[in-house]
Design an enzyme around this catalytic site. Sequence first.
Site, short mmCIF file in Angstrom:
data_model
loop_
_atom_site.label_atom_id
_atom_site.label_comp_id
_atom_site.label_asym_id
_atom_site.label_seq_id
_atom_site.Cartn_x
_atom_site.Cartn_y
_atom_site.Cartn_z
N HIS A 1 3.38 27.62 -20.56
CA HIS A 1 3.16 27.68 -19.12
C HIS A 1 1.67 27.44 -18.87
O HIS A 1 0.84 27.82 -19.71
CB HIS A 1 3.57 29.09 -18.66
CG HIS A 1 3.60 29.31 -17.19
ND1 HIS A 1 2.47 29.54 -16.46
CD2 HIS A 1 4.64 29.36 -16.32
CE1 HIS A 1 2.81 29.73 -15.18
NE2 HIS A 1 4.11 29.62 -15.07
N ASP B 1 3.18 35.62 -25.12
CA ASP B 1 3.45 35.58 -23.69
C ASP B 1 4.91 35.98 -23.50
O ASP B 1 5.82 35.19 -23.76
CB ASP B 1 3.17 34.16 -23.17
CG ASP B 1 3.54 34.01 -21.69
OD1 ASP B 1 4.09 34.97 -21.11
OD2 ASP B 1 3.27 32.94 -21.14
N GLN C 1 8.84 35.67 -20.11
CA GLN C 1 10.27 35.31 -20.00
C GLN C 1 11.14 36.02 -21.02
O GLN C 1 12.32 35.70 -21.15
CB GLN C 1 10.43 33.79 -20.18
CG GLN C 1 9.77 32.95 -19.10
CD GLN C 1 10.45 33.08 -17.75
OE1 GLN C 1 11.59 33.52 -17.64
NE2 GLN C 1 9.75 32.69 -16.71
N LYS D 1 9.09 39.76 -12.85
CA LYS D 1 10.18 39.06 -13.53
C LYS D 1 11.10 40.03 -14.26
O LYS D 1 12.10 39.64 -14.85
CB LYS D 1 9.61 38.06 -14.54
CG LYS D 1 8.89 36.89 -13.88
CD LYS D 1 8.45 35.89 -14.92
CE LYS D 1 7.31 35.02 -14.48
NZ LYS D 1 7.73 33.85 -13.73
N CYS E 1 5.40 24.57 -13.81
CA CYS E 1 4.08 24.93 -14.36
C CYS E 1 3.96 24.60 -15.84
O CYS E 1 3.28 25.30 -16.60
CB CYS E 1 3.74 26.41 -14.15
SG CYS E 1 3.66 26.88 -12.44
C1 LIG Z 1 6.23 31.73 -19.75
C2 LIG Z 1 5.42 32.20 -18.59
N1 LIG Z 1 4.16 32.60 -18.79
C3 LIG Z 1 3.40 33.05 -17.79
C4 LIG Z 1 3.87 33.10 -16.50
C5 LIG Z 1 2.96 33.58 -15.42
O1 LIG Z 1 3.43 34.71 -14.80
P1 LIG Z 1 2.73 35.25 -13.46
O2 LIG Z 1 2.66 34.09 -12.52
O3 LIG Z 1 3.64 36.33 -12.99
O4 LIG Z 1 1.38 35.77 -13.85
C6 LIG Z 1 5.17 32.68 -16.24
C7 LIG Z 1 5.69 32.69 -14.84
O5 LIG Z 1 6.25 31.75 -14.34
C8 LIG Z 1 5.96 32.22 -17.31
O6 LIG Z 1 7.21 31.79 -17.09
#
Ligand SMILES: Cc1ncc(COP(=O)(O)O)c(C=O)c1O
Lengths: 427, 138
Positions: A144, A221, A224, A247, A385
Amino acid sequence: MFRTIQNKLICTFGNIMTDLIKKPFNVKEIREQFPALRQKIYGKNLVYFDNGATSQKPQIVLDAINLFYSKENANIHRGVHYMSQKATTEYEASRIRIQKYLNAKKSEEIIFTKGATDSINLVASSYGELLQAGDEIIISAMEHHSNIVPWQMLCIRKGLVLRVAPINKKGELLMEEFDQLLSKKTKLVAITHISNTLGTINPVKEIIQKAHAVGAKVLIDGAQSIQHIKVDVRDLDCDFFVFSSHKVFGPTGIGVLYGKEDLLDRMPPYQGGGDMISKVTFERTTYNELPFKFEAGTPHIAGGICLGTAFEFLESLDMVAAEKHERELAKYAEDILDTFEGLHIIGEAKNKTSVVSFTVDGLHPFDLGTLLDKQGIAVRTGHHCTQPLMDFFKIPGTVRASFAFYNTKQEIDLFVEAFEKSLFMLK
Amino acid sequence: MTIEEKQQEIIEEFNVFDDWMEKYEYIIDLGKDLPIINENYKTEDRLIEGCQSRVWLHSEYKESVMEYTADSDAIITKGIIGLLIQVMNKETPESILKTDLHFIKDIGLQEHLSPTRANGLVGMVKKMKTEALKYINQ
Ligand SMILES: Cc1ncc(COP(=O)(O)O)c(C=O)c1O
């Protein structure tokens, strides 16, 4: 002595209790706890398949938010009055609940942040200070933007080198290539547990072992993963684990950074302000201990407390059965979608969660998403993203249906019906 | 016809549709039918990058009026471009700059012109106006 035994007994008993109160998994009952699922959009029953972007909230979390602001609102860590004490106790109880859930060694290792992105930026800024020009950071091709850009910024600032572990067309990490990127220069591997676009579950345990073998630290990370699979940070042996509350059925604006204590101790503070200090004079300031060293200013108190409530909800859930249900949903959807000519599932890893991303020859994801929306179906379209990942597959984006345990096969049938209608209109 | 009259005409046309799907069927047909832009004009400087879909806009100033051609990789975006061009084409820069494109809202498509939609249309309307601005008082 007696007290520790007593505590142990309470802990063991507590575990048995939570196991006992876990109800058998029943989608219908679970859905009743999520009021957002019971609404009409453009006159159609909502089908919410955008759980990868954010999850809906159970009533118990909504009630907790309401209760906090109606009765318990007070600042924490700084008041002697009743309400402040109570809010502090609850905020810290939430930290302990999360610590236990993740099986972290100490609650000091749980830092409240604004979310996964904020947690990653914290590590990039602070752990990044310990790195030197020429050191290397490895990420993967399926990250991401949140797990790419902070490292790019750090690399520019400190003269570090960013390496990208490649993937195959199924969306699986190429482990041999990853092995070759590892060296004594590697100081950090930052990799997603589960890909938000592809659903791929990465072999993080193996990655962590291999990275540790060359002396590198590992950030997982978990944005998900934590809502789908049981996470045990000590079993994984990761150095950092990050996720966002929103999430995982909690409020927005709050998240967690788990870090190993010795590492967090060595890292300089991230932001300065109240709460993170021990003593301030104009000449010199000493910093507070963990976890407060990393929590400057008044935090998202309601968020922290209600994230604890979201974990209370998760604890009451049979996660194994919930995950099985989610995988069945994904398989059901993929089997149907596979029968459509010109449709390509993007992300066919052997080990994946309940994310179904796809493209259709000659059709733009934006058009499909717009028409599905008008039929009450919430999916995500676009690059999610993960632009570099889209470039790898040479596509502008995908349509992504991401399922949570509260989704059903009937909803997939509604989705397929709406999808067929959209195809008919666009072709 | 003035710009306002053209807007009214579109609003009336859309009034006959009962539901969303009919509206979109019409927009999609517009998008399919429109031979909008010369392929040679699909260049970087004419590209308006939306997060989701992309738009190319080419403009010319001829005999005191603006002529626009445009395209998009998404068909619904293309259909809405068709409507915007129908309204703005062959108008003087002065009237284009003055125009409030209320018809989009009136036919219920305002979401497509909201900055969050990220389909390049907001950028396109802005660019239609800045291009017109170049020829004002000429
Ligand atoms: C794999 C992953 N990492 C990081 C994020 C970032 O999360 P946040 O926007 O809640 O900080 C997301 C959110 O879409 C994600 O799917």
